[in-house]
Design a protein around this motif. Structure first.
Motif: not given
Ligand code: AVJ
Length: 335
Positions: A183-190, A192-196, A322-331, A308-310
């Motif tokens: 979760r912390a890593f996903l947050h860090l990536a969010r 780093l990669l920004g709101s869009r 196996f799964s591949v998730h496509v996430l988009r920055a949220r809020g 912070g992803w949806q």
């Protein structure tokens, strides 16, 4: 290899177009001494990947029992266009832990308008080779390799800031993190990669232990060699005196925690010397060398949501291995 520095008007941070090794410390010694002093003994899996370990891992990915790599490749091949459609023209694609670039090629083929590809990997050697090869295959693509331990965070070259950013984190490497750390890593990536941002993440799915356990304990013994290599690495690099024949590879699935655990089990009572210190093993005592967490689609979507992803799309193979998730920055992001 072309460089983002050649893009007109790009502000650069001076490390662009060549491999930045500044983020790499030798923390193998530190982690090994701390891990052998801990109870139970442990060692972070990132230390598997010296040159010999990276080669052994490449062999693992071709084993009949090891389904994740070929299954994820199949998903990416079948859905490359659909995934690429989420990544805007002019974006920079940041790959976390790139290793060999087989998977990203499938996306790059469908992203002719990508501004830059930014592979981030702890192994500078692998990075150099793969970046050079990719540069030949995609002559118009700017390739910006960064040698860093992405689990610790890193800084993107400033020239990338004006591009929309997309992340790529295949291989279920996220399964190596404890759920909190994931979760912390996903947050860090969010952050780093920004709101869009868009983030494409490969995640291994929960399944029967009859499929999981052989994948981490193959008949040819390659995974055993991969696990034991970390002790050989300690002998090579730190002058340790591990007797490899006195340790055995063990892998099992913990159904409650949804994780594979890998261990190196001491066959006898013995002592080992590392950098002037002595460590004692009881017979049967182990070093916990890896956890590989498995997620349901729902559990991973929830975790990403908390960071912070949806979920924009989730792609599976026909057998739901196996799964591949496509996430988009949220809020807006809470710090
Ligand atoms: C690279 C972390 C995804 O957990 O499947 C493979 C590593 N370890 N076989 C995994 C691994 C033993 C792999 N990851």
């Amino acid at each position: 290899m072309s460089s983002i520095a050649s893009a007109p008007g790009a502000a650069t941070a001076g490390q662009i177009g060549s491999v930045d090794r500044s983020g790499l410390g030798s923390d193998f010694a530190t982690d090994l001494l701390a891990g052998l002093s801990a109870s139970p003994k442990r060692l972070p899996p990132k230390h598997f990947y010296d040159a010999a370990g990276s080669r052994l891992f490449e062999r693992i990915t071709t084993l009949p029992e090891y389904y994740p790599t070929r299954t994820e490749l199949r998903i990416l091949a079948d859905h490359a266009e659909e995934i690429a459609a989420f990544i805007p023209n002019g974006a920079a694609l940041v790959e976390f832990g790139s290793g060999s670039s087989t998977k990203v090629r499938l996306l790059l083929d469908k992203l002719p308008r990508l501004a830059a590809y930014v592979p981030v990997d702890i192994s500078a050697e692998f990075l150099d080779d793969e970046a050079a090869r990719l540069g030949d295959e995609f002559p118009h693509l700017s390739i910006v390799p960064i040698a860093a331990d992405f689990t610790r965070g890193f800084v993107l070259p400033r020239g990338l800031a004006r591009h929309p950013l997309a992340g790529f984190f295949p291989g279920s490497t996220i399964g190596n993190f404890e759920p909190e750390a994931a979760r912390a890593f996903l947050h860090l990536a969010r952050r780093l990669l920004g709101s869009r941002a868009v983030f494409v993440v490969g995640v291994d799915l929960v399944k029967d232990r009859c499929i999981l356990e052989p994948a981490y304990d193959d008949a040819a013994g390659v995974t055993a060699a991969f696990n034991l290599n970390v002790l050989a690495r300690a002998n090579r690099e730190l002058g340790a005196n591990f007797d490899l024949a006195a340790f055995a590879h063990r892998a099992f699935y913990d159904t409650e925690r949804h994780r594979i655990e890998m261990h190196l089990v001491s066959g006898t009572a013995q002592t080992v010397r590392v950098l002037g210190r002595t460590f004692t093993f009881a017979a049967g005592e182990s070093i916990h060398t890896e956890s590989s967490y498995k997620y349901t689609v729902e559990a991973f979507s929830r975790l990403a949501g908390e960071a912070g992803w949806q979920s924009a799309a989730v792609l599976l193979d026909v057998d739901a291995l196996f799964s591949v998730h496509v996430l988009r920055a949220r809020g807006p992001l809470m710090q």
